[in-house]
Design a protein around this motif. Structure first.
Motif, PDB file in Angstrom:
ATOM      1  N   ARG A  77     -34.246  33.660 119.186  1.00  0.00           N
ATOM      2  CA  ARG A  77     -34.383  34.782 118.262  1.00  0.00           C
ATOM      3  C   ARG A  77     -33.912  34.372 116.869  1.00  0.00           C
ATOM      4  NH1 ARG A  77     -30.790  38.587 119.515  1.00  0.00           N
ATOM      5  NH2 ARG A  77     -31.837  40.334 118.515  1.00  0.00           N
ATOM      6  N   LYS A  78     -32.778  33.668 116.812  1.00  0.00           N
ATOM      7  CA  LYS A  78     -32.269  33.249 115.506  1.00  0.00           C
ATOM      8  C   LYS A  78     -33.192  32.217 114.880  1.00  0.00           C
ATOM      9  CE  LYS A  78     -28.202  31.690 112.993  1.00  0.00           C
ATOM     10  NZ  LYS A  78     -26.754  31.395 113.042  1.00  0.00           N
ATOM     11  N   GLN A  79     -33.720  31.309 115.698  1.00  0.00           N
ATOM     12  CA  GLN A  79     -34.620  30.294 115.155  1.00  0.00           C
ATOM     13  C   GLN A  79     -35.890  30.917 114.594  1.00  0.00           C
ATOM     14  OE1 GLN A  79     -37.391  27.810 117.443  1.00  0.00           O
ATOM     15  NE2 GLN A  79     -35.910  26.163 117.128  1.00  0.00           N
ATOM     16  N   LEU A  80     -36.440  31.892 115.303  1.00  0.00           N
ATOM     17  CA  LEU A  80     -37.639  32.566 114.816  1.00  0.00           C
ATOM     18  C   LEU A  80     -37.354  33.316 113.513  1.00  0.00           C
ATOM     19  CD1 LEU A  80     -39.130  33.927 118.166  1.00  0.00           C
ATOM     20  CD2 LEU A  80     -40.018  32.060 116.760  1.00  0.00           C
ATOM     21  N   ALA A  81     -36.169  33.921 113.406  1.00  0.00           N
ATOM     22  CA  ALA A  81     -35.795  34.596 112.168  1.00  0.00           C
ATOM     23  C   ALA A  81     -35.705  33.596 111.018  1.00  0.00           C
ATOM     24  CB  ALA A  81     -34.462  35.311 112.348  1.00  0.00           C
ATOM     25  N   GLN A  82     -35.144  32.430 111.290  1.00  0.00           N
ATOM     26  CA  GLN A  82     -35.079  31.394 110.262  1.00  0.00           C
ATOM     27  C   GLN A  82     -36.479  30.960 109.846  1.00  0.00           C
ATOM     28  OE1 GLN A  82     -32.620  28.270 111.904  1.00  0.00           O
ATOM     29  NE2 GLN A  82     -30.717  29.367 111.477  1.00  0.00           N
ATOM     30  N   ALA A  83     -37.399  30.869 110.817  1.00  0.00           N
ATOM     31  CA  ALA A  83     -38.776  30.476 110.508  1.00  0.00           C
ATOM     32  C   ALA A  83     -39.468  31.541 109.643  1.00  0.00           C
ATOM     33  CB  ALA A  83     -39.565  30.247 111.793  1.00  0.00           C
ATOM     34  N   VAL A  84     -39.231  32.813 109.932  1.00  0.00           N
ATOM     35  CA  VAL A  84     -39.802  33.886 109.114  1.00  0.00           C
ATOM     36  C   VAL A  84     -39.255  33.799 107.690  1.00  0.00           C
ATOM     37  CG1 VAL A  84     -39.888  36.387 108.772  1.00  0.00           C
ATOM     38  CG2 VAL A  84     -40.208  35.429 111.067  1.00  0.00           C
ATOM     39  N   TRP A  85     -37.947  33.610 107.573  1.00  0.00           N
ATOM     40  CA  TRP A  85     -37.300  33.468 106.260  1.00  0.00           C
ATOM     41  C   TRP A  85     -37.920  32.308 105.488  1.00  0.00           C
ATOM     42  CZ3 TRP A  85     -31.217  32.953 106.047  1.00  0.00           C
ATOM     43  CH2 TRP A  85     -30.789  32.890 104.705  1.00  0.00           C
ATOM     44  N   LEU A  86     -38.027  31.160 106.156  1.00  0.00           N
ATOM     45  CA  LEU A  86     -38.586  29.967 105.529  1.00  0.00           C
ATOM     46  C   LEU A  86     -40.043  30.184 105.138  1.00  0.00           C
ATOM     47  CD1 LEU A  86     -37.987  27.016 104.793  1.00  0.00           C
ATOM     48  CD2 LEU A  86     -38.526  26.393 107.156  1.00  0.00           C
ATOM     49  N   SER A  87     -40.803  30.840 106.007  1.00  0.00           N
ATOM     50  CA  SER A  87     -42.224  31.065 105.723  1.00  0.00           C
ATOM     51  C   SER A  87     -42.418  31.950 104.495  1.00  0.00           C
ATOM     52  CB  SER A  87     -42.920  31.680 106.941  1.00  0.00           C
ATOM     53  OG  SER A  87     -42.535  33.022 107.137  1.00  0.00           O
ATOM     54  N   ARG A  88     -41.537  32.916 104.310  1.00  0.00           N
ATOM     55  CA  ARG A  88     -41.652  33.796 103.141  1.00  0.00           C
ATOM     56  C   ARG A  88     -41.363  33.039 101.847  1.00  0.00           C
ATOM     57  NH1 ARG A  88     -38.780  39.475 105.185  1.00  0.00           N
ATOM     58  NH2 ARG A  88     -40.217  39.877 106.922  1.00  0.00           N
ATOM     59  N   ARG A  89     -40.401  32.127 101.898  1.00  0.00           N
ATOM     60  CA  ARG A  89     -40.129  31.321 100.707  1.00  0.00           C
ATOM     61  C   ARG A  89     -41.300  30.389 100.406  1.00  0.00           C
ATOM     62  NH1 ARG A  89     -35.151  31.075  98.608  1.00  0.00           N
ATOM     63  NH2 ARG A  89     -36.424  30.506  96.820  1.00  0.00           N
ATOM     64  N   VAL A  90     -41.863  29.777 101.453  1.00  0.00           N
ATOM     65  CA  VAL A  90     -43.035  28.910 101.276  1.00  0.00           C
ATOM     66  C   VAL A  90     -44.193  29.708 100.693  1.00  0.00           C
ATOM     67  CG1 VAL A  90     -44.830  27.622 102.521  1.00  0.00           C
ATOM     68  CG2 VAL A  90     -42.419  27.260 103.077  1.00  0.00           C
ATOM     69  N   GLN A  91     -44.421  30.914 101.242  1.00  0.00           N
ATOM     70  CA  GLN A  91     -45.515  31.741 100.762  1.00  0.00           C
ATOM     71  C   GLN A  91     -45.354  32.078  99.287  1.00  0.00           C
ATOM     72  OE1 GLN A  91     -48.120  32.530 102.965  1.00  0.00           O
ATOM     73  NE2 GLN A  91     -49.102  32.946 100.992  1.00  0.00           N
ATOM     74  N   GLY A  92     -44.105  32.313  98.869  1.00  0.00           N
ATOM     75  CA  GLY A  92     -43.859  32.592  97.459  1.00  0.00           C
ATOM     76  C   GLY A  92     -44.259  31.438  96.562  1.00  0.00           C
ATOM     77  N   HIS A  93     -43.965  30.221  96.977  1.00  0.00           N
ATOM     78  CA  HIS A  93     -44.353  29.047  96.191  1.00  0.00           C
ATOM     79  C   HIS A  93     -45.871  28.888  96.158  1.00  0.00           C
ATOM     80  CE1 HIS A  93     -40.360  27.633  95.394  1.00  0.00           C
ATOM     81  NE2 HIS A  93     -40.056  27.536  96.664  1.00  0.00           N
ATOM     82  N   ILE A  94     -46.513  29.123  97.295  1.00  0.00           N
ATOM     83  CA  ILE A  94     -47.970  28.986  97.353  1.00  0.00           C
ATOM     84  C   ILE A  94     -48.637  30.035  96.458  1.00  0.00           C
ATOM     85  CG2 ILE A  94     -49.985  29.244  98.873  1.00  0.00           C
ATOM     86  CD1 ILE A  94     -48.322  27.945 101.086  1.00  0.00           C
TER      87      ILE A  94
END
Length: 325
Positions: free
Chosen positions: A189-206
């Motif tokens: 659960r924590k790992q998936l939350a970290q992945a969501v967090w990371l994906s949102r930052r990546v999406q912002g750069h894209i």
């Protein structure tokens, strides 16, 4: 341009409290491997990679007397590596830092953690997300905050490089089967939350029309364990939904592997854990991926010396990306 990611197991154990290399016959953190043997093996692998930049996952520690950048630059100097400079992001308390060794003649690199927002805060802050749909927000923090870098090539091209080491799913410390299941689910659960967090930052750069390369040890992959069915998708799949691409993550045939762990019965478990993902705009730049697996890569098979060095240096194997930037 060649970029690499390499998780070097127990790298911190090879330095004393003043960041001097310890090259002797005492045991390293790796089973039945001395510090001298591991130091030599790491140097052989890094020399063979000949990368312009290498993300070191589980890099040497930064603490009261130790400094990750100093340790890595001393290592590079000892073996005349062209990746003579190092940069890191936020230090952590795990003795497993994230850092980049790079060639200063090829790249200019700086830590550049962009100020976030509530939906995607900076990586050293707190992320709020409802992980189990109970109308209660969970507070998530990275034990190893991702490293967010601004990179400029010698020819003036710019891109964002994010190095990550996501939460392990292993049930460390479990005293029973039920406890192991509970810890495994909580960790996922924590790992998936970290992945969501990371994906949102990546999406912002894209969305800002920036080129993005995400690399590191994601401790996950599609279909890697039975708990994936509880949550619908893996951390890797969450990141791929942003538009990032890594052909190894997308393969549906015989799965490649980047890590090899000894089991109690003497057999080995292999897993795909390490990735280099690129944003869509970089897929047209002739990218070529390579996993330096000692038994599955033809170049490594043809070099017994390199093959042994890969087995001695770490339980992970490097991944490289050759790309025209």
């Amino acid at each position: 341009m060649r970029l690499a990611t390499y998780n070097i197991e127990w790298f911190a154990n090879l330095f004393d409290r003043k960041d001097n290399l310890v090259v002797d016959d005492s045991w390293s953190g790796r089973h039945n491997v001395t510090k001298a043997q591991q130091v030599e093996a790491i140097a052989k692998v890094l020399t063979a990679l000949d990368a312009d930049a290498i993300l070191i996952v589980e890099a040497p520690n930064t603490g009261k007397t130790q400094n990750t950048i100093r340790a890595l630059q001393k290592f590079a100097e000892a073996f005349a590596l062209r990746t003579s400079h190092a940069v890191m992001g936020f230090a952590n308390d795990t003795h497993q830092e994230l850092a980049l060794l790079y060639d200063p003649d090829a790249l200019k690199v700086r830590h550049d953690p962009i100020a976030g927002n509530a939906a995607a805060p900076r990586f050293d802050e707190v992320f709020h997300i409802d992980l189990d749909i109970d109308a209660t927000e969970d507070r998530v923090q990275f034990s190893k905050p991702p490293m967010e870098l601004a990179v400029e090539t010698r020819d003036g091209a710019h891109f964002r490089l994010i190095g990550a080491h996501l939460k392990s799913k292993a049930p460390h410390g479990a005293g029973s089967r039920d406890e192991a299941i509970r810890i495994s689910i909580a960790n996922r659960r924590k790992q998936l939350a970290q992945a969501v967090w990371l994906s949102r930052r990546v999406q912002g750069h894209i969305e800002a029309d920036e080129k993005v390369i995400l690399l590191g040890d994601l401790n996950d992959g599609p279909g890697l364990d039975e708990f994936e069915n509880l949550f619908g998708r893996s951390s890797v799949e969450i990141l791929l939904l942003t538009g990032l691409f890594d052909p190894n993550a997308a393969r549906t045939d015989a799965a490649p592997s980047t890590a090899r762990f000894a089991r109690a019965d003497g057999q080995y478990l292999e897993a795909l854990l390490d990735y280099i993902m690129v944003s869509e705009t970089l897929r047209a730049r002739r990218p070529a991926w390579r996993i330096w697996h000692p038994f599955k890569d033809s170049g490594c098979l043809a070099s017994p010396d390199l093959q042994q060095a890969l087995l001695t240096a770490s339980d992970h194997f490097p991944v490289t990306l050759d790309i025209d930037l």
